[in-house]
Design a protein around this motif. Structure first.
Motif, PDB file in Angstrom:
ATOM      1  N   GLU A 183       0.856  -1.120   0.165  1.00  0.00           N
ATOM      2  CA  GLU A 183      -0.026  -0.043   0.045  1.00  0.00           C
ATOM      3  C   GLU A 183       0.863   1.193   0.039  1.00  0.00           C
ATOM      4  N   ASP A 216      -4.383   3.403  -1.754  1.00  0.00           N
ATOM      5  CA  ASP A 216      -5.163   3.890  -0.712  1.00  0.00           C
ATOM      6  C   ASP A 216      -5.530   5.357  -1.459  1.00  0.00           C
ATOM      7  N   ASN A 219      -5.062   8.284   0.990  1.00  0.00           N
ATOM      8  CA  ASN A 219      -3.442   8.550   1.099  1.00  0.00           C
ATOM      9  C   ASN A 219      -2.994   9.439  -0.111  1.00  0.00           C
ATOM     10  N   HIS A 247      -8.301   1.211  -0.813  1.00  0.00           N
ATOM     11  CA  HIS A 247      -8.656   1.782   0.483  1.00  0.00           C
ATOM     12  C   HIS A 247      -9.229   3.157   0.516  1.00  0.00           C
ATOM     13  N   HIS A 262      -8.016   8.513   9.523  1.00  0.00           N
ATOM     14  CA  HIS A 262      -9.114   7.392   9.587  1.00  0.00           C
ATOM     15  C   HIS A 262      -9.974   7.663  10.576  1.00  0.00           C
ATOM     16  N   GLU A 289     -11.971   2.179   5.447  1.00  0.00           N
ATOM     17  CA  GLU A 289     -11.056   2.083   6.989  1.00  0.00           C
ATOM     18  C   GLU A 289     -11.719   3.086   7.881  1.00  0.00           C
TER      19      GLU A 289
HETATM   20 FE   LIG Z   1      -4.968   2.300   3.943  1.00  0.00          FE
END
Ligand SMILES: [Fe+2]
Lengths: 324, 241
Positions: A183, A216, A219, A247, A262, A289
Motif C-alpha cells: 500500500e 489508498d 493517502n 482503501h 481514519h 477504513e
Molecule cells: Fe490504507
C-alpha cells in the motif's frame, strides 16, 4: 530501475478476484457483527468466489443482514495472528459467511532488520486459515534496530531503498506463498536522500518485486494536498494494472498538515478521486477504513454502500464514453 | 556506512527520543518538507506507543493520573518495544512498575493492578483452544495462577477504581486464578483456596484430584463439592457422563 509495465495485468496473472465492497472488522463491532450475520451458514463457495473472477451478488440496501449489504471484510492481520478467544471466534464466524482479506501493519518491509520469521509464520497460518487469495501491508518501515515504532514511516524515495524493499518483498511472498500487495502510505515529510518522486519510488518497488498495489485513495489525496501535487498526475504515474484493492478513509485538516487519521467519513474530493480511478480501471475490490472515533457499524456499512454506488456510476459513465 | 544504514541508525535514535531533529538534520540533511513536518514523526511514534499503553492499562492510568504519561515514557526508555505485536509493548510494564519509585510512592499496589490488567488481556486472547479432554476432568487451558500482595481483584469487583477519594485495595496475599470462560469467551477470575490450589495442581500433574484431596485430609463430599463448583464456574471441564 525498471519502469511502468505494459505486460498482462498482475490481477490476471495471479487470478486476483474482484470481491466487491467491504468494511474493516473492528473489535468495537464484534457484537453488532455477530448479531447481523445470518444464523445459518452461508452457501458462498469460497473457491468459486475467489478464483473464477465472479462478481459479488447485487446487494439489498434495506436489509439488516450484514451479508446483504457488504461483500467482504478486511482484518488487521496482527489483531488475529497468534490470538484465540473472542477475536478468533468472531473472525471464524465472519469467514463462514464472506471472504476475508488480511491487511498487516507490521511487516516492516523497508526495515534494515531481517524479516521476522515468527511474524511470517503466524501470518501464513492466518492466510491459510481464511483462504486469503493475497495479503497486504505497507510500503514503509515500522521497525529498525530491533525497535518497533508501530507507525508507518516513509523511506527515502531512492533507488537504493526501492531495491532493498523489493528484495525483501520477494522473500516475504516466497515465505507466505501468496501474492503481496503493498500500500502507498500517507507521508508528511519527504525523507533525506530522496532522489525520486513517490510515484516513481512506488513503481520501482512494485515492478522490481512483482507485487500488487493496494491503492489508498485517501493517502493519494492527502499526500498531494500536503506536498502540492496533482492526484491525477499521480494516477498517471503508477502502474494501475497492478491495483488489486482500494482503501478509502477519512482524514482531518490541521491547517499546516492534512492528517490521515481514519477518524471520519470519506471526504468529497476522495470520493471524486475514487470515481476517477474506477473510470480508468473499472470496478475494484474496495474497503472503507475507520480506526479512530469508530462509529456504529451501520455508518461503516453506509460508507461501503456509497463506494458501491460511486463505482457503479463511474463505471457506467466510462462504459458510455467508450461506446460513443 | 551507506546512505540507507545511516538513515535507519539516525532515525531510530530520533524516533525513540534519543536525539533531537536538529541532530538528525545535521547527520542526514534536511527534509525538503521542512523541519516541523520531519519532527512530527517523533510525536506520532510517541503517541502510538502511549496509545497502546493507555488501552491496556486503563485502571492503572486512572490511578496514576498525570503521572501515568511520565511513567510510560520512563518505561519505554527502559524497554523500547521490540515485538511486532503492538500490545507486547506493555508486557513488562507490571514488573517494571513494582520497581519505579515514583509510581509506588503514589500507589504501593500499582504493580498488582497493572498485573491484573495485563493478564486480563493475555487470557482474553490466549491462543489455546481450551478443548476439554475426551473423558474425565481437565483444567481450563487458559488459566493463569498469579500472586497478588493486595486485594486488587476485590477492589475492582466492588467498583472502587473509580471511587473518590480512593483508599486503594487492602494489603492481603492471595493467589488469583484468571481464565477465559469457554462459553462467554470473557476473562473471569477466582481467588484460590487451599483446596482449589490442590485440585488445580493435581490436574496439572496428571493426578486424580479427588484422590489427592482425600489423601490430604478432605472428606470425599467436600472434595467433590469443590470440584463441582470449579466445573460450574468454568475453571474445570468435566466430560465424564
Ligand atoms: Fe490504507
Amino acid at each position: 530501475m525498471t519502469t511502468k509495465t505494459l505486460n498482462p495485468s498482475f490481477v490476471d496473472r495471479f487470478h486476483i478476484p474482484f470481491l466487491g465492497y467491504g468494511i474493516g472488522l473492528r473489535r468495537k463491532h464484534f457484537d453488532a457483527v455477530l448479531h447481523a450475520l445470518p444464523k445459518e451458514p452461508s452457501h458462498w463457495n469460497r473457491d468459486k468466489t475467489f478464483f473464477s473472477g465472479n462478481s459479488p451478488a447485487p446487494k439489498d440496501n434495506h436489509s439488516t443482514g450484514l451479508c446483504d449489504r457488504v461483500d467482504w471484510m478486511e482484518i488487521v492481520s496482527e489483531n488475529y495472528m497468534g490470538f484465540g478467544g473472542r477475536p478468533m471466534f468472531v473472525l471464524d464466524r465472519c469467514a463462514e459467511h464472506m471472504p476475508i482479506l488480511p491487511h498487516g501493519v507490521n511487516l516492516s518491509i523497508g526495515s534494515p532488520d531481517p524479516l521476522c520469521t515468527d511474524y511470517l509464520t503466524k501470518l501464513k497460518s492466518l492466510c491459510d486459515k481464511i483462504h486469503a487469495p493475497f495479503w497486504s501491508d505497507h510500503c514503509c518501515y515500522s521497525s529498525a534496530g530491533n525497535v518497533y515504532f508501530h507507525d508507518l514511516l516513509p523511506l527515502p524515495f531512492s533507488e537504493e531503498a526501492a531495491r532493498h524493499v523489493a528484495r525483501r518483498a520477494k522473500q516475504a511472498m516466497d515465505y507466505v506463498e501468496r501474492p503481496l500487495a503493498l500500500e502507498n502510505i500517507s507521508y508528511y515529510a519527504k525523507m533525506p536522500y530522496s532522489s525520486m518522486q513517490e510515484a516513481e519510488f512506488l513503481t520501482a518497488v512494485l515492478e522490481d518485486a512483482d507485487c500488487g498495489l493496494l491503492l489508498d485513495i485517501n493517502n493519494v489525496y492527502v499526500n498531494c494536498q500536503n506536498h502540492g501535487e496533482d492526484p491525477n498526475l499521480f494516477l498517471d504515474s503508477i502502474p494501475l494494472s497492478r491495483v488489486v484493492q482500494v482503501h478509502l478513509a477519512g482524514h482531518r485538516d490541521e491547517g499546516w498538515l492534512r492528517i490521515d487519521d481514519h477518524g471520519s467519513a470519506v471526504s468529497a474530493p476522495v470520493w471524486a478521486l475514487y470515481a476517477e480511478l474506477v473510470r480508468r480501471i473499472g470496478p475494484i475490490t474496495t474497503v472503507v477504513e475507520w480506526d479512530n472515533q469508530i462509529p456504529e457499524l451501520s455508518v461503516l456499512i453506509q460508507q461501503a454502500e456509497i463506494a458501491r454506488e460511486t463505482a457503479k456510476a463511474a463505471h457506467t459513465t466510462q462504459s458510455a464514453g467508450e461506446q460513443r | 556506512m551507506n546512505h540507507l544504514d545511516l538513515f535507519f541508525q539516525t532515525m531510530r535514535a530520533f524516533l525513540v527520543g534519543q536525539i533531537p531533529i536538529d541532530t538528525v538534520e545535521s547527520q542526514l540533511g534536511p527534509s525538503s518538507s521542512g523541519s516541523r513536518r520531519f519532527a512530527f514523526y517523533r510525536t506520532l511514534v510517541r503517541n502510538d506507543h502511549h496509545g497502546f499503553m493507555e488501552k491496556l492499562y486503563g485502571f492503572t492510568q486512572d490511578v496514576l493520573q498525570d503521572h501515568f504519561s511520565g511513567c510510560v515514557s520512563r518505561y519505554l526508555t527502559a524497554h523500547p518495544p521490540d515485538h511486532w505485536e503492538p500490545n507486547q509493548t506493555g508486557a513488562r510494564f507490571p514488573e517494571w512498575l513494582r520497581h519505579d519509585s515514583e509510581a509506588i510512592l503514589i500507589a504501593p499496589w500499582i504493580g498488582d493492578l497493572a498485573q491484573y490488567e495485563w493478564f486480563e488481556f493475555v487470557v482474553y486472547t490466549d491462543p489455546t483452544p481450551d478443548n476439554p479432554v475426551e473423558s474425565g476432568l481437565s483444567l481450563n487451558s487458559t488459566m493463569r495462577a498469579l500472586k497478588f500482595e493486595f486485594d486488587v481483584p476485590g477492589w475492582i469487583t466492588s467498583g472502587r477504581p473509580l471511587a473518590e477519594p480512593n483508599p486503594g485495595p487492602a494489603r492481603r496475599d492471595l493467589i488469583l486464578l484468571m481464565y477465559r470462560d469457554s462459553r462467554t469467551l470473557q476473562c473471569k477470575f477466582l481467588e484460590a483456596t487451599p483446596w482449589t490450589q490442590l485440585i488445580v495442581t493435581s490436574l496439572e500433574n496428571g493426578d486424580d484430584p479427588l484422590r489427592v484431596a482425600t489423601a490430604a485430609g478432605a472428606d470425599a463430599e467436600t472434595a467433590t463439592q469443590a470440584i463441582l463448583e470449579l466445573t460450574r464456574v468454568g475453571l474445570l471441564h468435566n466430560t465424564s457422563s
